[in-house]
Design a protein around this motif. Structure first.
Motif: not given
Length: 129
Positions: A5-17
């Motif tokens: 199972s996976e977790s932790g996805g989401g949105s970030a800006q270019v250059g982010g983490s």
């Protein structure tokens, strides 16, 4: 039976983490190859990084120097730290585990060796400006 199972996805800006986490059944984790793959809409799944049971790690060229993995045998987790994110990192990310050895670029291909792998349901990563 192996569970992934996976977790932790989401949105970030270019250059982010962002940091993704994969949990694999404890009895399999130390003996199996575990990898992170990503899939763009309408395209085949491709390898981001694969980690051999002996610890050998193979990264895709597109993420070298930006992504890194950390393997925790005690927690049965393979975390993917993604830094300096780019637009092209936007994809669905999947974790997979399969019995065998997997060191080298050949094992970044989602077919063949990973055909009988156990896959997670995926987690979306979206990078925007």
């Amino acid at each position: 039976q192996v569970n992934v199972s996976e977790s932790g996805g989401g949105s970030a800006q270019v250059g982010g983490s962002l940091r993704l986490s994969c949990v694999v059944s404890k009895d399999a984790f130390r003996r199996f190859c575990v990898g992170w793959f990503r899939e763009y809409p309408g395209q085949q799944r491709t390898g981001v990084v694969v980690v051999d049971s002996a610890g050998g790690t193979t990264y895709a060229d597109s993420v070298k120097g930006r992504f890194s993995v950390s393997k925790d045998d005690a927690k049965s987790t393979l975390d993917l730290q993604m830094n300096n994110l780019e637009f092209d990192d936007t994809a669905m990310y999947y974790c997979a585990a399969v019995r065998g050895r997997c060191f080298g670029p050949y094992f970044l291909q989602a077919g063949n060796f990973w055909h009988d792998a156990t896959w997670g349901t995926g987690t979306q990563v979206t990078v925007s400006s």
